[in-house]
Design a protein around this motif. Structure first.
Motif, PDB file in Angstrom:
ATOM      1  N   TYR A   1      46.071  43.690  34.802  1.00  0.00           N
ATOM      2  CA  TYR A   1      44.954  44.445  34.245  1.00  0.00           C
ATOM      3  C   TYR A   1      45.072  45.870  34.751  1.00  0.00           C
ATOM      4  CZ  TYR A   1      43.040  43.116  38.795  1.00  0.00           C
ATOM      5  OH  TYR A   1      42.866  42.903  40.131  1.00  0.00           O
ATOM      6  N   SER A   2      44.338  46.784  34.120  1.00  0.00           N
ATOM      7  CA  SER A   2      44.461  48.199  34.466  1.00  0.00           C
ATOM      8  C   SER A   2      43.278  48.684  35.305  1.00  0.00           C
ATOM      9  CB  SER A   2      44.548  49.038  33.193  1.00  0.00           C
ATOM     10  OG  SER A   2      43.283  49.076  32.553  1.00  0.00           O
ATOM     11  N   GLN A   3      43.454  49.840  35.897  1.00  0.00           N
ATOM     12  CA  GLN A   3      42.357  50.479  36.631  1.00  0.00           C
ATOM     13  C   GLN A   3      41.206  50.784  35.677  1.00  0.00           C
ATOM     14  OE1 GLN A   3      42.190  50.948  39.884  1.00  0.00           O
ATOM     15  NE2 GLN A   3      40.363  52.205  40.015  1.00  0.00           N
ATOM     16  N   LEU A   4      41.530  51.138  34.439  1.00  0.00           N
ATOM     17  CA  LEU A   4      40.470  51.388  33.455  1.00  0.00           C
ATOM     18  C   LEU A   4      39.661  50.132  33.189  1.00  0.00           C
ATOM     19  CD1 LEU A   4      42.105  53.767  30.814  1.00  0.00           C
ATOM     20  CD2 LEU A   4      40.353  54.302  32.511  1.00  0.00           C
ATOM     21  N   ASP A   5      40.317  48.957  33.174  1.00  0.00           N
ATOM     22  CA  ASP A   5      39.598  47.684  33.005  1.00  0.00           C
ATOM     23  C   ASP A   5      38.610  47.476  34.149  1.00  0.00           C
ATOM     24  OD1 ASP A   5      40.985  46.964  30.657  1.00  0.00           O
ATOM     25  OD2 ASP A   5      42.561  45.944  31.799  1.00  0.00           O
ATOM     26  N   VAL A   6      39.035  47.809  35.360  1.00  0.00           N
ATOM     27  CA  VAL A   6      38.165  47.645  36.533  1.00  0.00           C
ATOM     28  C   VAL A   6      36.994  48.610  36.454  1.00  0.00           C
ATOM     29  CG1 VAL A   6      38.019  47.814  39.046  1.00  0.00           C
ATOM     30  CG2 VAL A   6      40.034  46.780  37.988  1.00  0.00           C
ATOM     31  N   VAL A   7      37.267  49.858  36.138  1.00  0.00           N
ATOM     32  CA  VAL A   7      36.201  50.867  36.036  1.00  0.00           C
ATOM     33  C   VAL A   7      35.192  50.464  34.961  1.00  0.00           C
ATOM     34  CG1 VAL A   7      35.706  53.270  35.401  1.00  0.00           C
ATOM     35  CG2 VAL A   7      37.603  52.752  36.938  1.00  0.00           C
ATOM     36  N   ALA A   8      35.679  49.891  33.859  1.00  0.00           N
ATOM     37  CA  ALA A   8      34.803  49.466  32.763  1.00  0.00           C
ATOM     38  C   ALA A   8      34.171  48.091  33.023  1.00  0.00           C
ATOM     39  CB  ALA A   8      35.585  49.428  31.449  1.00  0.00           C
ATOM     40  N   GLN A   9      34.462  47.488  34.180  1.00  0.00           N
ATOM     41  CA  GLN A   9      33.946  46.176  34.570  1.00  0.00           C
ATOM     42  C   GLN A   9      34.274  45.106  33.533  1.00  0.00           C
ATOM     43  OE1 GLN A   9      29.858  46.515  35.817  1.00  0.00           O
ATOM     44  NE2 GLN A   9      30.366  47.951  37.425  1.00  0.00           N
ATOM     45  N   LYS A  10      35.551  45.054  33.148  1.00  0.00           N
ATOM     46  CA  LYS A  10      36.013  44.107  32.141  1.00  0.00           C
ATOM     47  C   LYS A  10      36.869  42.981  32.716  1.00  0.00           C
ATOM     48  CE  LYS A  10      35.377  46.825  28.153  1.00  0.00           C
ATOM     49  NZ  LYS A  10      34.554  46.160  27.203  1.00  0.00           N
ATOM     50  N   VAL A  11      36.961  42.889  34.056  1.00  0.00           N
ATOM     51  CA  VAL A  11      37.792  41.873  34.686  1.00  0.00           C
ATOM     52  C   VAL A  11      36.932  41.049  35.633  1.00  0.00           C
ATOM     53  CG1 VAL A  11      39.829  41.447  36.115  1.00  0.00           C
ATOM     54  CG2 VAL A  11      39.795  43.392  34.547  1.00  0.00           C
ATOM     55  N   SER A  12      37.092  39.728  35.564  1.00  0.00           N
ATOM     56  CA  SER A  12      36.312  38.832  36.416  1.00  0.00           C
ATOM     57  C   SER A  12      37.210  37.866  37.167  1.00  0.00           C
ATOM     58  CB  SER A  12      35.338  38.001  35.572  1.00  0.00           C
ATOM     59  OG  SER A  12      34.379  38.816  34.967  1.00  0.00           O
ATOM     60  N   ASP A  13      36.763  37.499  38.350  1.00  0.00           N
ATOM     61  CA  ASP A  13      37.338  36.397  39.112  1.00  0.00           C
ATOM     62  C   ASP A  13      36.403  35.227  38.852  1.00  0.00           C
ATOM     63  OD1 ASP A  13      38.341  34.602  40.984  1.00  0.00           O
ATOM     64  OD2 ASP A  13      38.457  36.072  42.586  1.00  0.00           O
ATOM     65  N   VAL A  14      36.923  34.142  38.294  1.00  0.00           N
ATOM     66  CA  VAL A  14      36.097  33.017  37.866  1.00  0.00           C
ATOM     67  C   VAL A  14      36.479  31.774  38.653  1.00  0.00           C
ATOM     68  CG1 VAL A  14      35.388  31.610  35.890  1.00  0.00           C
ATOM     69  CG2 VAL A  14      35.983  34.024  35.557  1.00  0.00           C
ATOM     70  N   HIS A  15      35.485  31.146  39.291  1.00  0.00           N
ATOM     71  CA  HIS A  15      35.706  29.903  40.027  1.00  0.00           C
ATOM     72  C   HIS A  15      35.696  28.755  39.027  1.00  0.00           C
ATOM     73  CE1 HIS A  15      35.141  26.635  42.892  1.00  0.00           C
ATOM     74  NE2 HIS A  15      35.514  27.502  43.839  1.00  0.00           N
ATOM     75  N   ASN A  16      36.557  27.756  39.255  1.00  0.00           N
ATOM     76  CA  ASN A  16      36.723  26.684  38.270  1.00  0.00           C
ATOM     77  C   ASN A  16      35.902  25.427  38.548  1.00  0.00           C
ATOM     78  OD1 ASN A  16      38.023  25.519  40.413  1.00  0.00           O
ATOM     79  ND2 ASN A  16      40.047  25.528  39.481  1.00  0.00           N
ATOM     80  N   ASN A  17      34.865  25.504  39.359  1.00  0.00           N
ATOM     81  CA  ASN A  17      33.991  24.373  39.678  1.00  0.00           C
ATOM     82  C   ASN A  17      34.629  23.327  40.579  1.00  0.00           C
ATOM     83  OD1 ASN A  17      31.578  25.135  38.377  1.00  0.00           O
ATOM     84  ND2 ASN A  17      32.404  24.490  36.420  1.00  0.00           N
TER      85      ASN A  17
END
Length: 89
Positions: A63-79
């Motif tokens: 992913y890009s720094q722009l994705d991070v700045v735009a808050q478009k990347v998530s860390d998702v726990h799988n239950n």
């Protein structure tokens, strides 16, 4: 220039989703163009995955720094059991 990456641990519990912000991964390569920085997920989370918010359920490997700045990347726990702190690497 030199690349510097500072990553803080992300704490997740079962089923959590944490949106990555510039408080979590912060990188610089010594240039004046941080928007061109790309992150590669070299070691995915043990109990989940990194996702782009536009494609939930699909793990991403970069992913890009722009994705991070735009808050478009998530860390998702799988239950699965084993919640805790994970660092982005």
């Amino acid at each position: 220039g030199d690349i510097v990456l500072l990553a803080k641990p992300v704490t997740l519990t079962e089923g959590d989703r944490v949106t990555l912000t510039t408080d979590v991964p912060v990188a610089t390569d010594g240039t004046s163009k941080p928007e061109k920085l790309l992150y590669a997920v070299s070691l995915p989370p043990v109990h989940g995955q990194i996702e782009h918010i536009n494609y939930p359920g699909v793990p991403i490997s970069s992913y890009s720094q722009l994705d991070v700045v735009a808050q478009k990347v998530s860390d998702v726990h799988n239950n699965s059991h084993g919640a805790g702190k994970e660092s982005l690497r």
